[in-house]
Design a protein around this motif. Sequence first.
Motif, PDB file in Angstrom:
ATOM      1  N   TYR A  48       4.922   0.133   5.667  1.00 38.52           N
ATOM      2  CA  TYR A  48       4.846   0.157   4.200  1.00 38.52           C
ATOM      3  C   TYR A  48       6.023  -0.634   3.632  1.00 38.52           C
ATOM      4  O   TYR A  48       7.004  -0.907   4.335  1.00 38.52           O
ATOM      5  CB  TYR A  48       4.900   1.594   3.682  1.00 38.52           C
ATOM      6  CG  TYR A  48       3.699   2.434   4.049  1.00 38.52           C
ATOM      7  CD1 TYR A  48       2.663   2.643   3.148  1.00 38.52           C
ATOM      8  CD2 TYR A  48       3.593   3.005   5.314  1.00 38.52           C
ATOM      9  CE1 TYR A  48       1.552   3.411   3.490  1.00 38.52           C
ATOM     10  CE2 TYR A  48       2.490   3.768   5.671  1.00 38.52           C
ATOM     11  CZ  TYR A  48       1.471   3.972   4.755  1.00 38.52           C
ATOM     12  OH  TYR A  48       0.375   4.735   5.112  1.00 38.52           O
ATOM     13  N   LYS A  49       5.930  -0.978   2.360  1.00 42.68           N
ATOM     14  CA  LYS A  49       6.997  -1.754   1.722  1.00 42.68           C
ATOM     15  C   LYS A  49       8.275  -0.944   1.558  1.00 42.68           C
ATOM     16  O   LYS A  49       9.367  -1.493   1.492  1.00 42.68           O
ATOM     17  CB  LYS A  49       6.534  -2.275   0.358  1.00 42.68           C
ATOM     18  CG  LYS A  49       5.466  -3.350   0.446  1.00 42.68           C
ATOM     19  CD  LYS A  49       5.109  -3.874  -0.930  1.00 42.68           C
ATOM     20  CE  LYS A  49       4.084  -5.003  -0.839  1.00 42.68           C
ATOM     21  NZ  LYS A  49       3.710  -5.539  -2.180  1.00 42.68           N
ATOM     22  N   GLY A  50       8.143   0.370   1.460  1.00 42.27           N
ATOM     23  CA  GLY A  50       9.309   1.220   1.282  1.00 42.27           C
ATOM     24  C   GLY A  50       8.995   2.657   1.637  1.00 42.27           C
ATOM     25  O   GLY A  50       7.827   3.032   1.836  1.00 42.27           O
ATOM     26  N   GLY A  92       9.124   2.653   6.397  1.00 43.45           N
ATOM     27  CA  GLY A  92       9.418   2.020   5.114  1.00 43.45           C
ATOM     28  C   GLY A  92      10.708   1.231   5.136  1.00 43.45           C
ATOM     29  O   GLY A  92      11.151   0.718   4.112  1.00 43.45           O
ATOM     30  N   ASN A  93      11.330   1.132   6.310  1.00 39.69           N
ATOM     31  CA  ASN A  93      12.555   0.344   6.442  1.00 39.69           C
ATOM     32  C   ASN A  93      12.804   0.056   7.922  1.00 39.69           C
ATOM     33  O   ASN A  93      12.079   0.545   8.796  1.00 39.69           O
ATOM     34  CB  ASN A  93      13.758   1.071   5.817  1.00 39.69           C
ATOM     35  CG  ASN A  93      13.881   2.508   6.289  1.00 39.69           C
ATOM     36  OD1 ASN A  93      13.668   2.820   7.456  1.00 39.69           O
ATOM     37  ND2 ASN A  93      14.212   3.399   5.372  1.00 39.69           N
ATOM     38  N   GLN A 112       6.377   4.839  -0.697  1.00 39.41           N
ATOM     39  CA  GLN A 112       4.946   4.595  -0.440  1.00 39.41           C
ATOM     40  C   GLN A 112       4.504   5.234   0.875  1.00 39.41           C
ATOM     41  O   GLN A 112       3.418   5.826   0.967  1.00 39.41           O
ATOM     42  CB  GLN A 112       4.668   3.089  -0.403  1.00 39.41           C
ATOM     43  CG  GLN A 112       4.987   2.362  -1.701  1.00 39.41           C
ATOM     44  CD  GLN A 112       6.383   1.781  -1.745  1.00 39.41           C
ATOM     45  OE1 GLN A 112       7.328   2.366  -1.211  1.00 39.41           O
ATOM     46  NE2 GLN A 112       6.528   0.646  -2.411  1.00 39.41           N
TER      47      GLN A 112
END
Length: 323
Positions: free
Chosen positions: A184-186, A160-161, A189
Motif C-alpha cells: 500500500y502507499k502508506g 505501508g513502508n 491505507q
Amino acid sequence: MKRRSMLHAITASMAAGSLPASVVAQNYPSKPVRLVVPFPAGSSTDMVARTYAAQVSQALGQAIVIENKAGADGLIAGQEVTRSAGDGYTLFLATNSPMAAGPAMKKNPPYDPLKDFSPIADLGRYTFFMVVHPSVQANSLAELVKLAKDAPGKLSYATGNTTGILGVAQFCSLAGIQMTHVPYKGEPQAMLDLLAGRVQAMMVSSGTSIAHLRDGKIRALAVATATRSPLLPNVPTMVEAGISKFTITSWAALYGPANMPRPIVERLNKEFMAAAQRPEVKAAMEKIAFVQTGSTPEGLAAHTKEQYDAYRSALRAAGIEPE
C-alpha cells in the motif's frame, strides 16, 4: 570604505578557511544550523527532530532550523545532505529508510550511506508490532508460522513502508514460510484493509496500531525491538517469540555530510546525548513510543553498516529485486 570592508571580509574568510579544525570547532556554531528531516511536518521523525533541536539549540547558542524534505523514502533528503558542505551547518535526522532500505532497494542509489555521511549519534528505535486480524487463529508467532506452513501463500500481509516490507520479508525467510505481499502507499491505507480482514497480517508502527490493539480490533504477536514495549509489556520481542536472527529495526539517528571535522562531530554528539537525558525529551519520546538508545559516532557507524547489510540480505532472501 566599501572596498576596504570588502577586502577585510575576503581576508577574514580566507583566514578562517585555513584554520585548524580544532580552532574552527571552538567557534562552532557561529550561525544557525540546518537540520534536514526526510519526512513531512507532524511525522514521528519530525517530532523527534523538533524535540531534540529545541534542547540542543539552547546548548549551542544558535538556532537549529528544521527543513522538511519529503519524498522517495528519504532519498531526496539524503542526496541534499550529501551535496552540502561538511562544516557542521547542515545535519540530517535520518531513519532506516534513507540510510538502509532506500539505498538497498535501488540498483543505482544516489549515494553510499556508509561513505557519503559523517555518523554523529544514534538516537533510538521506533516501535513496530507484528499484528494479525482477529480472524487469524494464531495467538503467538509460532502459531502464525504453523498456519503459514500448512497453507503456503494463503495468508496475506499488508505493508505501508520499507520497515514493513523488509521486516516481514526477513521474518518469512527466517521462519521458512510464504505469505502473500499486498503493498500500500502508506500505513493508514494498509490498516483499513487489515481491520476489514481483507489482509491477515502486518508489521506496523505503534502510532498507527496502538489504538486498534487496545480495542482488540487487531492482535499483536511480537514487537520488533530489542526489548519489550511499555505500551504492551506482555507482547514478546521477535527474538523471544522464536525468530532469533531477526535484525530489521526502524531507527532514527543524526548524521552530517562526509568529512565533517572530528571536533564538531564530538561536540554535536555530546549535546544530543545530553539532550536525550532531559526529562522533557524523555517524556516526549515515550509519548510516541520512541525507544532512546544513544551512541558514539563509531557506534552509529557500526549500526548503520549492520542495518544496511541486513536490509540487503532481507531483500535477497525475499526475492525482491532492486529497482
